[in-house]
Design a protein around this motif. Sequence first.
Motif, PDB file in Angstrom:
ATOM      1  N   LEU A 146      -8.744   3.668   5.528  1.00 15.85           N
ATOM      2  CA  LEU A 146      -8.048   3.963   6.772  1.00 15.85           C
ATOM      3  C   LEU A 146      -7.339   2.673   7.185  1.00 15.85           C
ATOM      4  O   LEU A 146      -7.936   1.603   7.158  1.00 15.85           O
ATOM      5  N   GLY A 147      -6.067   2.772   7.498  1.00 13.33           N
ATOM      6  CA  GLY A 147      -5.264   1.582   7.777  1.00 13.33           C
ATOM      7  C   GLY A 147      -5.810   0.728   8.906  1.00 13.33           C
ATOM      8  O   GLY A 147      -6.639   1.173   9.698  1.00 13.33           O
ATOM      9  N   ASP A 148      -5.303  -0.482   8.962  1.00 16.28           N
ATOM     10  CA  ASP A 148      -5.712  -1.460   9.976  1.00 16.28           C
ATOM     11  C   ASP A 148      -5.644  -0.886  11.386  1.00 16.28           C
ATOM     12  O   ASP A 148      -6.472  -1.165  12.229  1.00 16.28           O
ATOM     13  N   ASP A 149      -4.611  -0.142  11.624  1.00 15.25           N
ATOM     14  CA  ASP A 149      -4.394   0.370  12.965  1.00 15.25           C
ATOM     15  C   ASP A 149      -4.993   1.768  13.125  1.00 15.25           C
ATOM     16  O   ASP A 149      -4.659   2.487  14.058  1.00 15.25           O
ATOM     17  N   ARG A 150      -5.841   2.148  12.185  1.00 13.99           N
ATOM     18  CA  ARG A 150      -6.563   3.416  12.228  1.00 13.99           C
ATOM     19  C   ARG A 150      -5.638   4.617  12.102  1.00 13.99           C
ATOM     20  O   ARG A 150      -5.967   5.704  12.508  1.00 13.99           O
ATOM     21  N   ARG A 151      -4.466   4.420  11.578  1.00 15.25           N
ATOM     22  CA  ARG A 151      -3.554   5.544  11.367  1.00 15.25           C
ATOM     23  C   ARG A 151      -3.071   5.469   9.929  1.00 15.25           C
ATOM     24  O   ARG A 151      -2.612   4.438   9.482  1.00 15.25           O
ATOM     25  N   GLY A 152      -3.164   6.538   9.221  1.00 18.51           N
ATOM     26  CA  GLY A 152      -2.665   6.578   7.846  1.00 18.51           C
ATOM     27  C   GLY A 152      -3.707   6.104   6.853  1.00 18.51           C
ATOM     28  O   GLY A 152      -4.454   5.161   7.115  1.00 18.51           O
ATOM     29  N   LEU A 153      -3.759   6.797   5.727  1.00 19.96           N
ATOM     30  CA  LEU A 153      -4.665   6.401   4.657  1.00 19.96           C
ATOM     31  C   LEU A 153      -3.895   5.529   3.685  1.00 19.96           C
ATOM     32  O   LEU A 153      -2.766   5.837   3.321  1.00 19.96           O
ATOM     33  N   GLU A 154      -4.511   4.444   3.288  1.00 21.79           N
ATOM     34  CA  GLU A 154      -3.800   3.466   2.476  1.00 21.79           C
ATOM     35  C   GLU A 154      -4.424   3.336   1.091  1.00 21.79           C
ATOM     36  O   GLU A 154      -5.636   3.242   0.964  1.00 21.79           O
ATOM     37  N   LEU A 155      -3.575   3.325   0.103  1.00 20.71           N
ATOM     38  CA  LEU A 155      -4.011   3.087  -1.268  1.00 20.71           C
ATOM     39  C   LEU A 155      -3.372   1.777  -1.711  1.00 20.71           C
ATOM     40  O   LEU A 155      -2.146   1.667  -1.788  1.00 20.71           O
TER      41      LEU A 155
ATOM     42  N   VAL B  69       0.847  -1.197   0.000  1.00 20.28           N
ATOM     43  CA  VAL B  69       0.000   0.000   0.000  1.00 20.28           C
ATOM     44  C   VAL B  69       0.878   1.241   0.000  1.00 20.28           C
ATOM     45  O   VAL B  69       2.006   1.229   0.498  1.00 20.28           O
ATOM     46  N   LEU B  70       0.319   2.290  -0.585  1.00 19.08           N
ATOM     47  CA  LEU B  70       0.931   3.608  -0.429  1.00 19.08           C
ATOM     48  C   LEU B  70       0.288   4.209   0.806  1.00 19.08           C
ATOM     49  O   LEU B  70      -0.944   4.215   0.941  1.00 19.08           O
ATOM     50  N   LEU B  71       1.109   4.689   1.688  1.00 22.93           N
ATOM     51  CA  LEU B  71       0.613   5.180   2.963  1.00 22.93           C
ATOM     52  C   LEU B  71       0.685   6.703   3.010  1.00 22.93           C
ATOM     53  O   LEU B  71       1.767   7.286   2.898  1.00 22.93           O
ATOM     54  N   TYR B  72      -0.477   7.300   3.167  1.00 20.09           N
ATOM     55  CA  TYR B  72      -0.549   8.762   3.235  1.00 20.09           C
ATOM     56  C   TYR B  72      -0.866   9.187   4.662  1.00 20.09           C
ATOM     57  O   TYR B  72      -1.439   8.419   5.438  1.00 20.09           O
ATOM     58  N   ALA B  73      -0.503  10.425   4.961  1.00 14.82           N
ATOM     59  CA  ALA B  73      -0.875  10.992   6.253  1.00 14.82           C
ATOM     60  C   ALA B  73      -2.392  10.979   6.368  1.00 14.82           C
ATOM     61  O   ALA B  73      -3.093  11.247   5.391  1.00 14.82           O
ATOM     62  N   ALA B  74      -2.878  10.651   7.560  1.00 17.21           N
ATOM     63  CA  ALA B  74      -4.324  10.516   7.746  1.00 17.21           C
ATOM     64  C   ALA B  74      -4.982  11.879   7.857  1.00 17.21           C
ATOM     65  O   ALA B  74      -4.898  12.521   8.892  1.00 17.21           O
TER      66      ALA B  74
ATOM     67  N   LEU C  82      -2.112   1.305 -13.744  1.00 15.08           N
ATOM     68  CA  LEU C  82      -3.270   0.703 -13.089  1.00 15.08           C
ATOM     69  C   LEU C  82      -4.279   1.810 -12.843  1.00 15.08           C
ATOM     70  O   LEU C  82      -3.975   2.787 -12.152  1.00 15.08           O
ATOM     71  N   PRO C  83      -5.437   1.694 -13.430  1.00 17.26           N
ATOM     72  CA  PRO C  83      -6.433   2.725 -13.158  1.00 17.26           C
ATOM     73  C   PRO C  83      -6.887   2.652 -11.706  1.00 17.26           C
ATOM     74  O   PRO C  83      -7.052   1.560 -11.149  1.00 17.26           O
ATOM     75  N   VAL C  84      -7.011   3.767 -11.091  1.00 17.89           N
ATOM     76  CA  VAL C  84      -7.409   3.800  -9.685  1.00 17.89           C
ATOM     77  C   VAL C  84      -8.863   4.232  -9.595  1.00 17.89           C
ATOM     78  O   VAL C  84      -9.227   5.291 -10.082  1.00 17.89           O
ATOM     79  N   GLY C  85      -9.641   3.404  -9.027  1.00 19.25           N
ATOM     80  CA  GLY C  85     -11.042   3.772  -8.812  1.00 19.25           C
ATOM     81  C   GLY C  85     -11.468   3.280  -7.451  1.00 19.25           C
ATOM     82  O   GLY C  85     -12.610   2.938  -7.229  1.00 19.25           O
ATOM     83  N   ALA C  86     -10.492   3.233  -6.580  1.00 19.24           N
ATOM     84  CA  ALA C  86     -10.747   2.608  -5.278  1.00 19.24           C
ATOM     85  C   ALA C  86     -10.938   3.656  -4.192  1.00 19.24           C
ATOM     86  O   ALA C  86     -10.735   4.849  -4.410  1.00 19.24           O
ATOM     87  N   ARG C  87     -11.309   3.179  -3.062  1.00 21.72           N
ATOM     88  CA  ARG C  87     -11.426   4.058  -1.909  1.00 21.72           C
ATOM     89  C   ARG C  87     -10.081   4.149  -1.212  1.00 21.72           C
ATOM     90  O   ARG C  87      -9.316   3.183  -1.211  1.00 21.72           O
ATOM     91  N   LEU C  88      -9.842   5.266  -0.610  1.00 21.39           N
ATOM     92  CA  LEU C  88      -8.664   5.416   0.226  1.00 21.39           C
ATOM     93  C   LEU C  88      -9.049   4.857   1.598  1.00 21.39           C
ATOM     94  O   LEU C  88      -9.946   5.372   2.255  1.00 21.39           O
TER      95      LEU C  88
END
Lengths: 135, 265
Positions: free
Chosen positions: B171-180, B134-139, B163-169
């Motif tokens: 929230l990571g498993d640990d509730r920190r960071g937005l994951e793509l 995953v690409l991890l972005y600041a939450a 890769l076309p992106v049409g997904a949701r961003l």
Amino acid sequence: GRDAPGPRLPRPPGAAAFNLSEYLRRFLTPRGECELHDFRLSFRQLRWDSWIVAPQRYNPRYCQGRCPRAVRHRYGSPLHTLVQNVISEKLDAAVPAPSCVPAAYDPLSVLTVEPDASIAYKEYDNMIATRCTCR
Amino acid sequence: SWASGGEAQSAASVKLEPEAAPRSLLQPVDGAHSSGLLPPFFKVRSGGRGGAPPRLQPDSRALRYMKKLYKTYATKEGVPKPTRSHLYNTVRLFTPHSPQKYASGGQVTGAAPSAPLRFSLGRVAAVERLLKSVLLYAASGSPGARCAGSLTASGPRSSGRALPVGARLQLGDDRRGLELDVTQLLQPLVAAGTRSIRLSVNVTCGGGADRAVRAPPSLLLYLNDTSAQAHRRPRFRAARSPRRPGLHRAAAACAPAKSAQRPRR
């Protein structure tokens, strides 16, 4: 029939101070026999704290103690251990008596800073001794 | 949290000193070359005294994130928590090279800059199988924000795969960071042993997540180390992973329902 007499059971203290688990522990593992010991260290002591971020402290534990002549059921030792003991005692003292060694381990999770500055979480098997045996 | 650190900065929480001591502990007394005997845990540490280049410092936000991940997965003593249900035994976090270039290209229109991010994956061992990346972005912004756009990944010799992106961003498993999730994109590159990859991210997100995707993300790889030294989880536990619906169903078929657990004797 040549077995040494069983260990003398420590007398349970008074009811107020009675600690069943401690009493059982002494009963099951007579003093000096093969058992698990703690050894707590910090990675700073080894100067490994520059690359191990967590855990900061580590207790690998170790096994130490003499193996009883008749290896008891609790050690789960194979028959070979008993035979080696007999050989060591009766035939050739150059053959070592069975050793007290770890029989089971727990894994350890380690967080490290890699040389390229990436960070790695990893779980390593067999890093903490959890049970001892005579082999 | 991942976002709380503000600007990316060099880590101050770990003291980075030249290594000492382990070498003598890890070499056989007869002086024979030991590199083939040591497990990977120690091997990488034991060779670099003297001529080794100075160790780079990790990004402080990345380090904070991984420390929190560690607390989620392991006890204070370092023993993996038995309650967790994932299949991986290794998680690696990589920060991109030259993220300033990426950030300076930020646009106020909401579209993320497309300056490529370069990640060096040299630390990924051949025995580590990629399960998820995953690409991890600041939450920041809404965790369920929809993103659209495209991602392109390329290795040094490959032509690049979009890769076309049409997904949701997420929230990571640990509730920190937005994951793509970029697993589909990176799987063939990592499997082929690509050491350096370039990622061009060109996505637009709604729900206030745009600000998050304008900052350079880190790359998080969830791996399964198949070597003998790595901790292997019992099968029945792995099968309970919610990420593997097939296995989950199989486990449910084999295991009795929680309410019908074996009664105590």
